[in-house]
Design a protein around this motif. Structure first.
Motif, mmCIF file in Angstrom:
data_model
loop_
_atom_site.group_PDB
_atom_site.id
_atom_site.type_symbol
_atom_site.label_atom_id
_atom_site.label_comp_id
_atom_site.label_asym_id
_atom_site.label_seq_id
_atom_site.Cartn_x
_atom_site.Cartn_y
_atom_site.Cartn_z
ATOM 1 N N ILE A 98 0.842 -1.199 0.000
ATOM 2 C CA ILE A 98 0.000 0.000 0.000
ATOM 3 C C ILE A 98 0.873 1.243 0.000
ATOM 4 N N ASP A 99 1.955 1.205 0.756
ATOM 5 C CA ASP A 99 2.866 2.338 0.809
ATOM 6 C C ASP A 99 3.399 2.673 -0.582
ATOM 7 N N LEU A 100 3.659 1.653 -1.376
ATOM 8 C CA LEU A 100 4.166 1.872 -2.731
ATOM 9 C C LEU A 100 3.070 2.307 -3.708
ATOM 10 N N ALA A 101 1.859 1.815 -3.523
ATOM 11 C CA ALA A 101 0.787 2.073 -4.486
ATOM 12 C C ALA A 101 -0.041 3.319 -4.168
ATOM 13 N N ALA A 102 -0.042 3.747 -2.917
ATOM 14 C CA ALA A 102 -0.917 4.853 -2.510
ATOM 15 C C ALA A 102 -0.474 6.169 -3.134
ATOM 16 N N ARG A 103 -1.455 6.992 -3.456
ATOM 17 C CA ARG A 103 -1.163 8.325 -3.991
ATOM 18 C C ARG A 103 -1.044 9.360 -2.883
ATOM 19 N N SER A 104 -1.623 9.064 -1.738
ATOM 20 C CA SER A 104 -1.684 10.078 -0.693
ATOM 21 C C SER A 104 -0.957 9.646 0.573
ATOM 22 N N GLU A 105 -0.397 10.629 1.232
ATOM 23 C CA GLU A 105 0.283 10.382 2.502
ATOM 24 C C GLU A 105 -0.693 9.964 3.606
ATOM 25 N N PRO A 106 -1.927 10.513 3.640
ATOM 26 C CA PRO A 106 -2.862 10.062 4.679
ATOM 27 C C PRO A 106 -3.110 8.556 4.637
ATOM 28 N N LEU A 107 -3.204 7.961 3.453
ATOM 29 C CA LEU A 107 -3.415 6.514 3.367
ATOM 30 C C LEU A 107 -2.180 5.774 3.858
ATOM 31 N N ARG A 108 -1.010 6.232 3.485
ATOM 32 C CA ARG A 108 0.223 5.577 3.954
ATOM 33 C C ARG A 108 0.306 5.606 5.478
ATOM 34 N N GLY A 109 0.034 6.761 6.056
ATOM 35 C CA GLY A 109 0.102 6.899 7.509
ATOM 36 C C GLY A 109 -0.952 6.080 8.228
ATOM 37 N N ALA A 110 -2.181 6.113 7.715
ATOM 38 C CA ALA A 110 -3.270 5.362 8.349
ATOM 39 C C ALA A 110 -3.011 3.861 8.263
ATOM 40 N N THR A 111 -2.454 3.408 7.144
ATOM 41 C CA THR A 111 -2.132 1.985 6.998
ATOM 42 C C THR A 111 -1.072 1.584 8.006
ATOM 43 N N TYR A 112 -0.041 2.411 8.150
ATOM 44 C CA TYR A 112 1.025 2.099 9.107
ATOM 45 C C TYR A 112 0.480 2.057 10.533
ATOM 46 N N ARG A 113 -0.337 3.043 10.899
ATOM 47 C CA ARG A 113 -0.874 3.079 12.269
ATOM 48 C C ARG A 113 -1.767 1.870 12.551
ATOM 49 N N TYR A 114 -2.581 1.489 11.578
ATOM 50 C CA TYR A 114 -3.460 0.328 11.758
ATOM 51 C C TYR A 114 -2.626 -0.951 11.872
ATOM 52 N N ALA A 115 -1.611 -1.091 11.035
ATOM 53 C CA ALA A 115 -0.738 -2.268 11.096
ATOM 54 C C ALA A 115 0.013 -2.315 12.428
ATOM 55 N N ALA A 116 0.456 -1.165 12.914
ATOM 56 C CA ALA A 116 1.172 -1.125 14.195
ATOM 57 C C ALA A 116 0.256 -1.553 15.340
ATOM 58 N N CYS A 117 -0.995 -1.118 15.316
ATOM 59 C CA CYS A 117 -1.957 -1.534 16.354
ATOM 60 C C CYS A 117 -2.220 -3.033 16.275
ATOM 61 N N LEU A 118 -2.341 -3.560 15.071
ATOM 62 C CA LEU A 118 -2.542 -4.997 14.916
ATOM 63 C C LEU A 118 -1.320 -5.780 15.401
ATOM 64 N N ALA A 119 -0.133 -5.267 15.140
ATOM 65 C CA ALA A 119 1.084 -5.928 15.618
ATOM 66 C C ALA A 119 1.137 -5.913 17.146
ATOM 67 N N GLU A 120 0.701 -4.805 17.753
ATOM 68 C CA GLU A 120 0.625 -4.747 19.220
ATOM 69 C C GLU A 120 -0.335 -5.802 19.746
ATOM 70 N N ALA A 121 -1.476 -5.927 19.094
ATOM 71 C CA ALA A 121 -2.460 -6.928 19.506
ATOM 72 C C ALA A 121 -1.873 -8.333 19.373
ATOM 73 N N ALA A 122 -1.127 -8.564 18.321
ATOM 74 C CA ALA A 122 -0.520 -9.879 18.109
ATOM 75 C C ALA A 122 0.522 -10.193 19.181
ATOM 76 N N ARG A 123 1.188 -9.157 19.676
ATOM 77 C CA ARG A 123 2.186 -9.367 20.743
ATOM 78 C C ARG A 123 1.539 -9.468 22.115
ATOM 79 N N GLY A 124 0.218 -9.294 22.181
ATOM 80 C CA GLY A 124 -0.487 -9.378 23.453
ATOM 81 C C GLY A 124 -0.473 -8.084 24.233
ATOM 82 N N GLU A 125 -0.117 -6.980 23.582
ATOM 83 C CA GLU A 125 -0.038 -5.684 24.254
ATOM 84 C C GLU A 125 -1.361 -4.931 24.232
ATOM 85 N N MET A 126 -2.377 -5.524 23.624
ATOM 86 C CA MET A 126 -3.681 -4.880 23.531
ATOM 87 C C MET A 126 -4.721 -5.902 23.994
#
Length: 162
Positions: A98-126
């Motif tokens: 998505i980072d490579l295909a997205a035209r806008s910075e808001p999509l890149r940032g929102a994707t990263y933040r959502y992925a980071a939250c999911l990674a936290e959940a996977a580590r048991g931090e959420m």
């Protein structure tokens, strides 16, 4: 010098050639503008299709991470889970697409933040799945804006972020 009788038809013929050439050039200009616009529309549609595919891939993997993270048995705690670890790796790869295909910075940032939250959940931090809804809504809004710029998403599709 010749009289108007001989010079007149020559000048009128020359004017007709000039008008014909001008009309032909103007017609070619209009055709090239239409062709350029059509090419722009086709490229935009191709980009939208590519971006839609990577967004759907990311959402599919995000769903798998969420399910695996919040349905693990309580006695496992944060012990290593190779399946969940692979899901998280796949999630970060999908985020990079998505980072490579997205035209806008808001999509890149929102994707990263959502992925980071999911990674936290996977580590048991959420502990609560509702903590993912805000980043998920922001991601969906940014994805919609990138796919269809200038159009508003219908209200009520997702709960409002906290």
């Amino acid at each position: 010098m010749g009289s108007w009788g001989t010079l007149g038809p020559a000048l009128l013929s020359l004017a007709g050639v000039a008008l014909g050439a001008g009309g032909s050039l103007f017609g070619q200009y209009l055709v090239s503008r239409a062709s350029a616009r059509q090419l722009e529309i086709q490229e935009s549609a191709a980009h939208r299709a590519e971006l839609k595919n990577v967004i759907l891939k990311f959402l599919s993997i995000a769903s798998q991470v969420e399910k695996a993270a919040f349905t693990r048995p309580p006695n496992r705690g944060t012990a290593a889970d190779p399946v969940l670890d692979q899901f998280v790796d796949d999630l970060w790869l999908a985020q990079a697409e998505i980072d490579l295909a997205a035209r806008s910075e808001p999509l890149r940032g929102a994707t990263y933040r959502y992925a980071a939250c999911l990674a936290e959940a996977a580590r048991g931090e959420m502990a609560d799945v509702s903590a993912l809804r805000g980043p998920q809504v922001q991601f969906m809004d940014a994805a919609y804006d990138d796919l269809w710029p200038g159009q508003r998403r219908a209200a009520g599709d997702f709960p409002a972020p906290p």
